[in-house]
Design an enzyme around this catalytic site. Sequence first.
Site, PDB file in Angstrom:
ATOM      1  N   GLN A 127       0.244  -1.054   0.180  1.00 23.60           N
ATOM      2  CA  GLN A 127      -0.164  -0.162  -0.086  1.00 23.60           C
ATOM      3  C   GLN A 127       0.559   1.261   0.156  1.00 23.60           C
ATOM      4  O   GLN A 127       1.357   1.507   1.273  1.00 23.60           O
ATOM      5  CB  GLN A 127      -0.878   0.067   1.500  1.00 23.60           C
ATOM      6  CG  GLN A 127      -1.838   1.583   1.151  1.00 23.60           C
ATOM      7  CD  GLN A 127      -2.408   1.058   2.889  1.00 23.60           C
ATOM      8  OE1 GLN A 127      -1.773   0.809   4.042  1.00 23.60           O
ATOM      9  NE2 GLN A 127      -3.876   1.793   3.245  1.00 23.60           N
ATOM     10  N   GLY A 128       0.012   2.007  -1.199  1.00 24.70           N
ATOM     11  CA  GLY A 128       1.529   3.210  -1.088  1.00 24.70           C
ATOM     12  C   GLY A 128       0.977   4.279  -0.960  1.00 24.70           C
ATOM     13  O   GLY A 128       0.614   5.074  -1.913  1.00 24.70           O
ATOM     14  N   TYR A 129       0.746   5.116   0.648  1.00 20.51           N
ATOM     15  CA  TYR A 129       0.216   5.786   0.478  1.00 20.51           C
ATOM     16  C   TYR A 129       0.937   6.945   1.454  1.00 20.51           C
ATOM     17  O   TYR A 129       0.791   8.104   1.446  1.00 20.51           O
ATOM     18  CB  TYR A 129      -1.155   5.647   1.518  1.00 20.51           C
ATOM     19  CG  TYR A 129      -2.619   5.072   1.348  1.00 20.51           C
ATOM     20  CD1 TYR A 129      -2.488   4.718  -0.264  1.00 20.51           C
ATOM     21  CD2 TYR A 129      -3.735   4.599   2.141  1.00 20.51           C
ATOM     22  CE1 TYR A 129      -4.313   3.883  -0.434  1.00 20.51           C
ATOM     23  CE2 TYR A 129      -4.626   4.413   1.761  1.00 20.51           C
ATOM     24  CZ  TYR A 129      -5.216   3.613   0.103  1.00 20.51           C
ATOM     25  OH  TYR A 129      -6.411   3.812  -0.270  1.00 20.51           O
ATOM     26  N   SER A 130       1.201   6.425   2.600  1.00 22.26           N
ATOM     27  CA  SER A 130       1.920   7.288   4.042  1.00 22.26           C
ATOM     28  C   SER A 130       3.333   7.701   3.273  1.00 22.26           C
ATOM     29  O   SER A 130       3.900   7.506   2.284  1.00 22.26           O
ATOM     30  CB  SER A 130       1.828   6.463   5.194  1.00 22.26           C
ATOM     31  OG  SER A 130       1.362   6.277   5.790  1.00 22.26           O
ATOM     32  N   SER A 162       4.464  -1.163   4.420  1.00 19.27           N
ATOM     33  CA  SER A 162       4.775  -2.665   4.544  1.00 19.27           C
ATOM     34  C   SER A 162       4.660  -3.290   2.924  1.00 19.27           C
ATOM     35  O   SER A 162       3.937  -3.463   2.437  1.00 19.27           O
ATOM     36  CB  SER A 162       3.615  -3.237   5.978  1.00 19.27           C
ATOM     37  OG  SER A 162       3.441  -1.874   6.792  1.00 19.27           O
ATOM     38  N   GLU A 245      -9.280  -1.974   5.173  1.00 18.83           N
ATOM     39  CA  GLU A 245      -7.588  -2.052   6.291  1.00 18.83           C
ATOM     40  C   GLU A 245      -8.835  -1.651   7.898  1.00 18.83           C
ATOM     41  O   GLU A 245      -7.513  -3.079   8.669  1.00 18.83           O
ATOM     42  CB  GLU A 245      -7.336  -1.142   5.810  1.00 18.83           C
ATOM     43  CG  GLU A 245      -6.146  -0.577   6.292  1.00 18.83           C
ATOM     44  CD  GLU A 245      -4.657   0.272   6.390  1.00 18.83           C
ATOM     45  OE1 GLU A 245      -5.210   0.636   5.925  1.00 18.83           O
ATOM     46  OE2 GLU A 245      -3.670   0.149   7.130  1.00 18.83           O
ATOM     47  N   SER A 377      -3.839   6.532  12.823  1.00 18.37           N
ATOM     48  CA  SER A 377      -3.494   6.515  14.392  1.00 18.37           C
ATOM     49  C   SER A 377      -5.326   6.170  15.530  1.00 18.37           C
ATOM     50  O   SER A 377      -5.779   6.844  14.964  1.00 18.37           O
ATOM     51  CB  SER A 377      -3.036   6.908  14.793  1.00 18.37           C
ATOM     52  OG  SER A 377      -3.204   8.391  15.311  1.00 18.37           O
TER      53      SER A 377
END
Length: 405
Positions: A127-130, A162, A245, A377
């Site tokens: 997953q390429g989000y942050s 990850s 998620e 978070s």
Amino acid sequence: MDLTLTEKHRALRDEVLAFIEKYRGVAPSPGGGRKRPDAKVLEWQKLLLEHGYFARSIAREYGGFGAPQDLIEQAIIADAFSRAGVSPGIHNQGISMLVPTLLEVGTEEQKRRWVGPTIRGDIIWCQGYSEPGSGSDLAAAKTRAAVDDGHFVINGQKIWTSSAHYADMMFLLCRTEPEQSKHAGLSYLLVPMNTPGIEVRPLRTMTGRAEFNETFFTDVRVPVDQIVMSRGQGWHVANITLKYERLLLGDPNKLQQRLEAIRRMMTQPGPDGSRLLDRAEWRDRLLQLQGEVMAGRHHNLRLLSEQAEGVDSGLGRLIVKYHGTMLGHRLASLALDVLGSAGLHYEPQGETGEDDTATTWQIDYMYDIGLIIGGGSSNIQKNIIGERGLGLPREPKAAVPAGGN
Ligand SMILES: Cc1cc2nc3c(=O)[nH]c(=O)nc-3n(C[C@H](O)[C@H](O)[C@H](O)COP(=O)(O)OP(=O)(O)OC[C@H]3O[C@@H](n4cnc5c(N)ncnc54)[C@H](O)[C@@H]3O)c2cc1C
């Protein structure tokens, strides 16, 4: 929704229990979503798919079992596997987050191409989000993708990715419409990880293992049809994935498995022949957590029944991630205490190393702190629950420094 089991459901439950009894000897240990599935995991996945205990209601043309959607059936299967402490199959970002997203908003071609190999465990996704500077504020993503000659050309950086070190594909949130407002300028792309220009650099966590990464993009070209929905709709798609998620991270069946594993440890006689379960202070700790796990499972059933009735669970869905990840960490904490001095022993193993049971609890304990942060978070979850769920006033925006933008 009526939760009384019909004859058909009771027959399914008996069938699943018989399957588990027959095959539990060849099942891999539960968990394992943090490394590439090995041959044993893939074989097990195949067996589950063939019997309809995985991807049960996904259509056959997309590689699933093709049974009609029956949420009670799914709950029966999940319950049987988690109570038996037997692996329910692979749960990773591709299977649990991307697949339902594609089934919801992907094109027919995307579903046919990606769903089957992903649920079989043949294609691993990350997953390429942050990004540095856009984690909680995800819509601030700066990674750019400009269109050139039928391709998106991607430049930028992701972080905390990850599994990127062994993933085949990434679902990527990036900025394609820089002139649009923050949320309207994003797109959601499917990117092969072996495309030239992608560099993955490992980041080591406190487990001693490199479980996530920095991912750099320099003129990475992907065909323009590798987009989910259309340009500028990435925020909408990204939120669909986030919905799944949060359910994955707070999965009550995983918590049930943990609880059962701890209960089994506590019923083992120690060196003096006594069992922890017979001691009031230990039993009390277990029962408190058991109550919370049961509450989580019943809450999950409520969500399932609302889903079946087409009702948006809203706040109900939001608390799953918050509650589940915090509870998961407390369960791992109890497990370490049960292990006693063995719980203090930890030697980091390589990414491919086989974890023994004791070491797995240490990893869960450390890694779960990350799950409380990852996928949004706990602080952010509380904000969302308060503002969108309970209708509390929005938190004041931080003041923009003079000269800032
Ligand atoms: C184990 C793990 C795995 C991950 N895997 C992935 C992955 O595969 N792909 C991916 O894209 N990302 C991944 N992440 C990143 C994760 O989504 C981010 O860490 C998370 O969204 C928080 O963003 P941040 O780290 O930038 O922290 P920040 O956004 O900088 O937040 C720092 C702290 O400030 C608090 N905070 C920030 N804003 C507010 C606010 N408005 N109100 C109250 N508190 C606030 C946060 O709660 C946090 O405690 C992973 C993270 C972890 C820990």
